[in-house]
Design an enzyme around this catalytic site. Structure first.
Site, short mmCIF file in Angstrom:
data_model
loop_
_atom_site.label_atom_id
_atom_site.label_comp_id
_atom_site.label_asym_id
_atom_site.label_seq_id
_atom_site.Cartn_x
_atom_site.Cartn_y
_atom_site.Cartn_z
N ARG A 210 0.84 -1.20 0.00
CA ARG A 210 0.00 0.00 0.00
C ARG A 210 0.87 1.25 0.00
NH1 ARG A 210 -3.03 -2.71 4.70
NH2 ARG A 210 -4.60 -3.91 3.61
N PHE A 226 -11.58 -5.44 -5.50
CA PHE A 226 -11.52 -6.32 -4.32
C PHE A 226 -11.01 -5.51 -3.12
CE2 PHE A 226 -10.38 -8.76 -8.14
CZ PHE A 226 -11.35 -9.75 -8.15
N ASP A 248 -16.12 -3.95 -4.41
CA ASP A 248 -16.12 -5.25 -3.73
C ASP A 248 -17.52 -5.83 -3.89
OD1 ASP A 248 -14.09 -6.51 -1.34
OD2 ASP A 248 -16.14 -7.30 -1.44
N ALA A 275 -20.70 -1.74 -4.78
CA ALA A 275 -20.88 -3.16 -4.46
C ALA A 275 -21.19 -3.86 -5.78
CB ALA A 275 -22.03 -3.34 -3.47
N ASP A 296 -6.61 -7.31 -6.21
CA ASP A 296 -6.16 -8.10 -5.05
C ASP A 296 -7.26 -9.09 -4.67
OD1 ASP A 296 -4.72 -9.00 -2.87
OD2 ASP A 296 -5.39 -7.38 -1.56
N CYS A 336 -2.79 -14.25 -3.53
CA CYS A 336 -2.48 -14.69 -2.16
C CYS A 336 -2.71 -16.19 -2.02
CB CYS A 336 -3.29 -13.90 -1.14
SG CYS A 336 -5.06 -14.08 -1.34
N1 SAH Z 1 -7.35 -5.67 -1.03
C1 SAH Z 1 -7.92 -5.93 0.26
C2 SAH Z 1 -8.10 -7.41 0.55
C3 SAH Z 1 -8.93 -8.14 -0.45
S1 SAH Z 1 -9.68 -9.60 0.17
C4 SAH Z 1 -7.09 -5.26 1.34
O1 SAH Z 1 -6.04 -4.67 1.04
O2 SAH Z 1 -7.49 -5.32 2.49
C5 SAH Z 1 -10.69 -10.06 -1.15
C6 SAH Z 1 -11.99 -9.30 -1.28
O3 SAH Z 1 -12.57 -9.68 -2.53
C7 SAH Z 1 -13.05 -9.59 -0.23
O4 SAH Z 1 -13.42 -8.40 0.41
C8 SAH Z 1 -14.24 -10.17 -1.01
O5 SAH Z 1 -15.50 -9.70 -0.54
C9 SAH Z 1 -13.98 -9.65 -2.39
N2 SAH Z 1 -14.52 -10.47 -3.51
C10 SAH Z 1 -14.55 -11.81 -3.61
N3 SAH Z 1 -15.05 -12.18 -4.83
C11 SAH Z 1 -15.33 -11.04 -5.50
C12 SAH Z 1 -15.83 -10.75 -6.79
N4 SAH Z 1 -16.15 -11.71 -7.65
N5 SAH Z 1 -15.97 -9.45 -7.15
C13 SAH Z 1 -15.64 -8.47 -6.30
N6 SAH Z 1 -15.16 -8.68 -5.06
C14 SAH Z 1 -15.00 -9.95 -4.66
#
Ligand code: SAH
Length: 392
Positions: A210, A226, A248, A275, A296, A336
């Site tokens: 970040r 995400f 997300d 969303a 991510d 990850c």
């Molecule tokens: N980048 C974030 C962590 C991401 S965790 C950070 O720095 O904290 C992954 C996220 O992806 C979760 O919040 C989950 O709700 C979201 N997610 C999972 N599948 C998804 C999709 N198909 N489209 C959008 N978001 C999604």
């Protein structure tokens, strides 16, 4: 209980690998209770390790290679070591940073245990039955070691333990019960939802990445895909981004990112959150709308057998971003999944770049930060990888 290994199966332990697979065991003596401590001996009867026993392919997670009692004093000394290390690398004991991983499982010679610190609350997570059984002792040790720094310990293992073990585990406070949920990361404030949030409530592992993103944000139109709690979004705003859009699929995550932006930049109109499913958002968005994109996603492969599909998923996702990013744009892309290694991930992204026909250069290769150390004898602990790409 006592475990005797098959002949020759002590080799990896002599190289300090912390797992004993069930196939290496010749005989078990004494009562076999999941989560119990097992003293392990070679075929010749020589003591070699002590660890937690569990039903499954990883039968023992080694806590020590010295014949010593595993008691509160043992946990306290390991936690002390972990804390010292976090202070030495400059993530703990700072005014402007109260968010860090104190214990990273095998990386801290404590297999099965994760502890993240958020301000004056430690969130503890068990990934093995043995750690679950030892949780009270560990909490006691943590209280002793960090009395001055921590008021509350929240235990959050409902989803990380093998459900077959039927432990009746519940999330809850083992110490204190603070309602103050704001922690500081590199001077930025975040609400941490350890009660309902994913993992321990926040993804501490992206802290350094970040910071790097912040340096690239000035004047850019940023898409944080995400976004979860919006870590990258808030750094981008501090870095001087022109606009920041967070996406997300979870409405709860969108509420969290909005709250965190408001906490740091009240009333700032540069930010909007959506969303929406990532693939859908990328498909519908206008070409060139963004010149800094973060991808991510959650782990696409939780197990080795899901690998092929996971790699296809990474290619598909990155292809969308390559197709749409503005010329001169920068892409931060991550995986990850522990089951996907960095070469496989790079190949998946390479395939996407080639399919898009864009010219792409690698600016940085990213990984997990220093408070998520990798035990050199346990390379399986390496999981987070990322690429920063310049797209012409
Ligand atoms: N980048 C974030 C962590 C991401 S965790 C950070 O720095 O904290 C992954 C996220 O992806 C979760 O919040 C989950 O709700 C979201 N997610 C999972 N599948 C998804 C999709 N198909 N489209 C959008 N978001 C999604």
């Amino acid at each position: 209980m006592k475990i005797i290994l098959k002949r020759g199966k002590d080799e990896s332990l002599r190289r300090f690998h912390p797992w004993i697979f069930s196939g290496a065991i010749h005989r078990i003596e004494g009562e076999q209770e999941e989560g119990a401590l097992a003293r392990v001996f070679t075929a010749d009867g020589e003591y070699i390790a002590t660890g937690h026993w569990q039903i499954g392919s990883i039968a023992v997670r080694v806590l020590t290679f010295r014949d010593e009692p595993i008691d509160t004093a043992f946990w306290a000394s390991r936690l002390q070591e972990a804390w010292q290390m976090r202070k030495a690398i400059g993530v703990a004991g700072r005014e402007d940073n109260s968010t860090y991983r104190l214990v990273h499982g095998e990386g801290d010679n404590l297999p099965g245990l994760v502890i993240d610190v958020y301000g004056r609350t430690a969130v503890m997570q068990a990934h093995s039955v043995g750690i679950h059984c030892s949780r009270m002792e560990i909490a006691e040790a943590l209280k002793q070691v960090m009395a001055a720094a921590i008021e509350s310990i929240y235990y959050k293992s409902e989803t990380t333990l093998p459900f077959k073990a039927d432990l009746g585990q519940e999330n809850g406070f083992l110490l204190g019960g603070s309602a103050d949920d704001v922690a500081v990361e590199n001077g930025l404030k975040f609400h941490i939802d350890w009660l309902r949030g994913q993992k321990t409530g926040f993804f501490v592992d992206q802290r350094d990445n970040r910071s790097l993103l912040e340096q690239y944000s000035r004047g850019r139109d940023v898409l944080n895909m995400f976004c979860y709690t919006g870590g990258f979004s808030v750094y981008a705003m501090r870095g001087g981004a022109r606009t920041v859009h967070s996406v997300d699929s979870s409405a709860q995550a969108v509420d969290l990112v909005n709250a965190n932006v408001e906490l740091n930049f009240p009333g700032d109109a540069r930010h909007r959150a959506y969303a929406e499913d990532a693939f859908r958002f990328l498909q519908l968005m206008t070409d060139g709308a963004y010149d800094l994109i973060i991808l991510d996603p959650p782990a696409f492969a939780k197990h080795k057998d899901a690998l092929r599909n996971a790699l296809k998923g990474y290619t598909r996702l990155n292809l969308r971003a390559f197709e749409k990013i503005r010329p001169g744009g920068i892409l931060f892309t991550f995986s990850c999944s522990q089951a996907v290694n960095k070469d496989q991930f790079r190949m998946a992204v390479f395939t996407a770049a080639a399919q898009s026909g864009r010219r792409v250069r690698i600016l940085h290769q990213l990984h997990q930060p220093a408070d998520h150390p990798i035990n050199i004898y346990h390379p399986e602990g390496e999981y987070l990888k990322g690429l920063v790409l310049y797209v012409e």
